[in-house]
Design an enzyme around this catalytic site. Structure first.
Site, PDB file in Angstrom:
ATOM      1  N   LYS A  12      58.578  18.589 -16.726  1.00 38.94           N
ATOM      2  CA  LYS A  12      59.414  18.539 -17.931  1.00 38.94           C
ATOM      3  C   LYS A  12      60.485  17.439 -17.837  1.00 38.94           C
ATOM      4  O   LYS A  12      60.747  16.908 -16.752  1.00 38.94           O
ATOM      5  CB  LYS A  12      60.062  19.918 -18.133  1.00 38.94           C
ATOM      6  N   TYR A  52      54.153  24.762 -28.369  1.00 43.46           N
ATOM      7  CA  TYR A  52      54.880  26.015 -28.080  1.00 43.46           C
ATOM      8  C   TYR A  52      54.823  27.002 -29.243  1.00 43.46           C
ATOM      9  O   TYR A  52      55.662  27.880 -29.333  1.00 43.46           O
ATOM     10  CB  TYR A  52      56.330  25.709 -27.711  1.00 43.46           C
ATOM     11  N   ASN A 115      63.859  24.079 -16.595  1.00 43.44           N
ATOM     12  CA  ASN A 115      63.277  24.670 -15.383  1.00 43.44           C
ATOM     13  C   ASN A 115      62.128  23.827 -14.813  1.00 43.44           C
ATOM     14  O   ASN A 115      61.274  24.326 -14.087  1.00 43.44           O
ATOM     15  CB  ASN A 115      62.855  26.119 -15.649  1.00 43.44           C
ATOM     16  N   HIS A 118      56.134  23.314 -16.588  1.00 42.74           N
ATOM     17  CA  HIS A 118      55.362  24.266 -17.403  1.00 42.74           C
ATOM     18  C   HIS A 118      54.029  24.503 -16.710  1.00 42.74           C
ATOM     19  O   HIS A 118      53.474  23.584 -16.093  1.00 42.74           O
ATOM     20  CB  HIS A 118      55.077  23.697 -18.799  1.00 42.74           C
ATOM     21  N   GLU A 129      45.410  24.536 -23.737  1.00 43.38           N
ATOM     22  CA  GLU A 129      46.459  23.541 -23.439  1.00 43.38           C
ATOM     23  C   GLU A 129      45.860  22.229 -22.898  1.00 43.38           C
ATOM     24  O   GLU A 129      46.347  21.142 -23.212  1.00 43.38           O
ATOM     25  CB  GLU A 129      47.465  24.139 -22.455  1.00 43.38           C
TER      26      GLU A 129
END
Ligand code: CDP
Ligand code: MG
Length: 136
Positions: A12, A52, A115, A118, A129
């Site tokens: 990310k 998302y 964080n 993913h 995905e």
């Protein structure tokens, strides 16, 4: 018999920004993952919203999509036996505060939203995905 699986991983923006790409890839390789395909891209917010969509009713949805599209990300197909679950284990808990030692989010995560990684949460979602990023 366990099966060879593929899962989708994203490094990310917070991690790309801090130049953690190689360190995170080393953690994957040390756990036996093969990086089958990878690309560095920057999403439009509308792409993040599609990716998302499962979270669209959540209070954090808008911020999450803003964030994922805020800077470059590295998208990878990871492959190994049991890849989906093993990647979730290596990532650690969503909130880095709750992540176990040795996990990516414990090492590098800044907060529940920033964080660092993913990872697909099921074999079915992994297929969706992977297709989202690599089959167009
Ligand atoms: O990424 P993971 O599958 O562990 O968590 P999720 O529940 O599917 O949530 C997706 C992402 O939304 C998380 O990785 C966080 O970046 C973000 N999130 C957030 O900002 N605030 C929350 N309370 C929960 C998730
Ligand atoms: Mg998730």
């Amino acid at each position: 018999m366990s099966n060879l699986e593929q899962t989708l991983s994203i490094i990310k923006p917070d991690a790309v920004e801090r130049n953690l790409e190689d360190k995170i890839k080393t953690m994957f390789k040390n756990e036996g993952f093969k990086i089958v395909k990878e690309k560095k891209i920057k999403l439009e917010k509308t792409d993040a919203e599609k990716f998302y969509k499962v979270h669209e009713t959540k209070p954090f949805y808008n911020d999450l999509c803003e964030y994922l599209s805020s800077g470059p990300i590295v998208v990878m197909i990871l492959e190994k036996t049991g890849a989906v679950l093993d990647n979730r284990r290596l990532m650690g808990a969503t909130d880095p505060k709750n992540a176990e030692d040795g996990t990516i989010r414990k090492e590098f995560g800044l907060s529940i939203d920033k964080n660092s990684v993913h990872g697909s949460d099921s074999i079915d979602n992994a297929k969706i995905e992977i297709n989202f990023f690599f089959n167009n």
